[in-house]
Design a protein around this motif. Sequence first.
Motif, short mmCIF file in Angstrom:
data_model
loop_
_atom_site.label_atom_id
_atom_site.label_comp_id
_atom_site.label_asym_id
_atom_site.label_seq_id
_atom_site.Cartn_x
_atom_site.Cartn_y
_atom_site.Cartn_z
N ASP A 78 0.79 -1.23 0.00
CA ASP A 78 0.00 0.00 0.00
C ASP A 78 0.83 1.28 0.00
OD1 ASP A 78 -2.31 -1.42 -0.15
OD2 ASP A 78 -2.99 -1.03 1.89
N ASN A 79 2.15 1.15 0.00
CA ASN A 79 2.98 2.35 -0.10
C ASN A 79 3.09 2.73 -1.57
OD1 ASN A 79 4.80 4.41 -0.01
ND2 ASN A 79 6.50 3.21 0.82
N LYS A 80 2.28 3.69 -1.99
CA LYS A 80 2.22 4.07 -3.40
C LYS A 80 3.38 4.99 -3.83
CE LYS A 80 -1.64 1.83 -3.57
NZ LYS A 80 -1.62 0.44 -4.09
N SER A 81 4.17 5.44 -2.88
CA SER A 81 5.27 6.35 -3.22
C SER A 81 6.55 5.61 -3.60
CB SER A 81 5.55 7.29 -2.05
OG SER A 81 6.00 6.57 -0.92
N VAL A 82 6.55 4.28 -3.48
CA VAL A 82 7.76 3.51 -3.82
C VAL A 82 7.98 3.51 -5.33
CG1 VAL A 82 8.86 1.24 -3.72
CG2 VAL A 82 7.46 2.01 -1.80
N ASP A 83 9.20 3.75 -5.73
CA ASP A 83 9.59 3.62 -7.14
C ASP A 83 9.94 2.15 -7.37
OD1 ASP A 83 10.48 3.90 -9.69
OD2 ASP A 83 12.20 5.18 -9.21
N ARG A 84 9.00 1.41 -7.89
CA ARG A 84 9.16 -0.04 -7.99
C ARG A 84 10.11 -0.43 -9.13
NH1 ARG A 84 6.75 -2.14 -3.28
NH2 ARG A 84 4.88 -0.89 -2.86
N TYR A 85 10.79 -1.55 -8.96
CA TYR A 85 11.70 -2.06 -9.99
C TYR A 85 11.79 -3.58 -9.91
CZ TYR A 85 15.24 -3.16 -6.49
OH TYR A 85 15.90 -3.71 -5.43
N ARG A 86 12.21 -4.17 -10.98
CA ARG A 86 12.55 -5.60 -11.02
C ARG A 86 13.82 -5.77 -11.86
NH1 ARG A 86 6.59 -6.27 -12.16
NH2 ARG A 86 5.68 -7.19 -10.26
N LEU A 87 14.74 -6.60 -11.39
CA LEU A 87 15.91 -6.92 -12.19
C LEU A 87 15.61 -8.10 -13.10
CD1 LEU A 87 18.87 -6.67 -9.61
CD2 LEU A 87 17.89 -4.88 -11.06
N THR A 88 16.20 -8.09 -14.27
CA THR A 88 16.07 -9.23 -15.17
C THR A 88 17.04 -10.33 -14.74
OG1 THR A 88 17.79 -8.43 -16.68
CG2 THR A 88 15.53 -7.66 -17.07
N LYS A 89 16.84 -11.50 -15.30
CA LYS A 89 17.76 -12.61 -15.03
C LYS A 89 19.18 -12.21 -15.43
CE LYS A 89 18.12 -15.94 -17.94
NZ LYS A 89 17.84 -17.11 -18.81
N GLU A 90 19.32 -11.56 -16.55
CA GLU A 90 20.64 -11.15 -17.04
C GLU A 90 21.30 -10.15 -16.09
OE1 GLU A 90 18.44 -13.14 -19.99
OE2 GLU A 90 17.86 -11.29 -18.91
N GLU A 91 20.51 -9.26 -15.55
CA GLU A 91 21.06 -8.29 -14.59
C GLU A 91 21.51 -8.98 -13.30
OE1 GLU A 91 18.76 -4.10 -15.52
OE2 GLU A 91 17.60 -5.73 -14.62
N ILE A 92 20.74 -9.95 -12.85
CA ILE A 92 21.12 -10.70 -11.65
C ILE A 92 22.42 -11.47 -11.89
CG2 ILE A 92 20.44 -12.59 -10.12
CD1 ILE A 92 17.49 -11.70 -10.62
N LEU A 93 22.53 -12.11 -13.04
CA LEU A 93 23.73 -12.88 -13.35
C LEU A 93 24.96 -11.96 -13.47
CD1 LEU A 93 22.24 -15.39 -15.93
CD2 LEU A 93 23.07 -15.93 -13.64
N GLU A 94 24.75 -10.75 -13.97
CA GLU A 94 25.85 -9.81 -14.06
C GLU A 94 26.30 -9.37 -12.67
OE1 GLU A 94 28.84 -7.40 -15.45
OE2 GLU A 94 27.71 -8.98 -16.50
N CYS A 95 25.36 -9.18 -11.75
CA CYS A 95 25.71 -8.87 -10.36
C CYS A 95 26.58 -9.98 -9.76
CB CYS A 95 24.46 -8.69 -9.51
SG CYS A 95 23.47 -7.24 -9.88
N CYS A 96 26.19 -11.24 -10.04
CA CYS A 96 26.96 -12.38 -9.52
C CYS A 96 28.37 -12.40 -10.13
CB CYS A 96 26.24 -13.68 -9.84
SG CYS A 96 24.67 -13.89 -8.99
N LYS A 97 28.46 -12.13 -11.43
CA LYS A 97 29.77 -12.12 -12.10
C LYS A 97 30.69 -11.08 -11.48
CE LYS A 97 31.77 -11.61 -16.73
NZ LYS A 97 32.19 -10.32 -17.11
#
Length: 348
Positions: A78-97
């Motif tokens: 219910d917090n409508k002020s949050v700037d929502r995001y989702r990382l892609t699989k590729e972005e997650i794998l790049e973080c791991c790398k």
Amino acid sequence: MSIQNKIDRLQTSLPSLAELALLIEELNASDEETLKYLFSTARNLTEQTYGKNVFIRGLIEFSNYCKNNCYYCGIRKDNKSVDRYRLTKEEILECCKQGYELGFRTYVLQSGEDNFYSADNIAKITSEIKNAHPDCAVTLSVGEKSRTEYELFRRAGADRYLLRHETADCTHYKKLKPPELVFEKRIRCLNDLKELGFQTGAGFMVGSPFQTAESLAKDLLFLKEFQPHMVGIGPFIPHHATPFKDFPQGSVKLTLIMIALTRIILPHALIPATTALGTADPLGREKGLLAGANVVMPNLSPVSVRKKYELYENKICTSSEAAECIECLKRRLKKIDRQIVVDRGDFV
């Protein structure tokens, strides 16, 4: 009996709920000398198993969407002020790398309870991380799921799972969560995870609204009975867009006491010095490590999204690159005679 004798007795047996609650109150009101004894006892137990090593976990906060409305959480639905995001699989794998190159051998994939990612999605991401980095551990922290979904994650190669129990006091739990989130389901999930062979993490906030010394005593009794491999303990920090915005921040002192008591009753546990502790006190993580913690969890998420994963106010380390963070941590830990190791940091 002196408080020091009570601390010593905890290593062999736990007192009753009432006695344990009284000990927590006594420690919270005690002098520096008593706390010094408590923290040194916990620190010595840590060193007996893990030496002076501090294990690092690379935290990847891959989504701040959440279907739940927990009263304390800044990314509640219910917090409508949050700037929502989702990382892609590729972005997650790049973080791991990038993390691997910096010496991380454990990745923690954490999100709100976001149904956008199916169990199959999570399993596939897990599997790809394990294939790319077979010498690394994957920890998931994606909330309450069915046993079948947990089984899928385990088969995909997930090694660990973090699911804070939040509070072992059922009455208190109902004051922290909306009615559709029930204590019994939380405990069922934790039992399922442990039975499926995950290194399982529980944990709780210190100083959350309506918490009592008896609530904290129940947490310790639950931990002793459940025997988790990991325990996350941090102070409650209010967020301006939650129903608990006007409640005071949890005490750093009491958080350190609870870390130390947890170490004494679970000498082999992996206990992080949490980001929340570092947010509440500029030296919070160092103090946590000197009170019995032995894990830190630097953020590997892209800098562009870190401020958006705001469970509480003024979260630290949202603007520095992971490489800068690691070098800073190494310098800071050296000052307290601790060292970061390149290791999965498994429970032993």
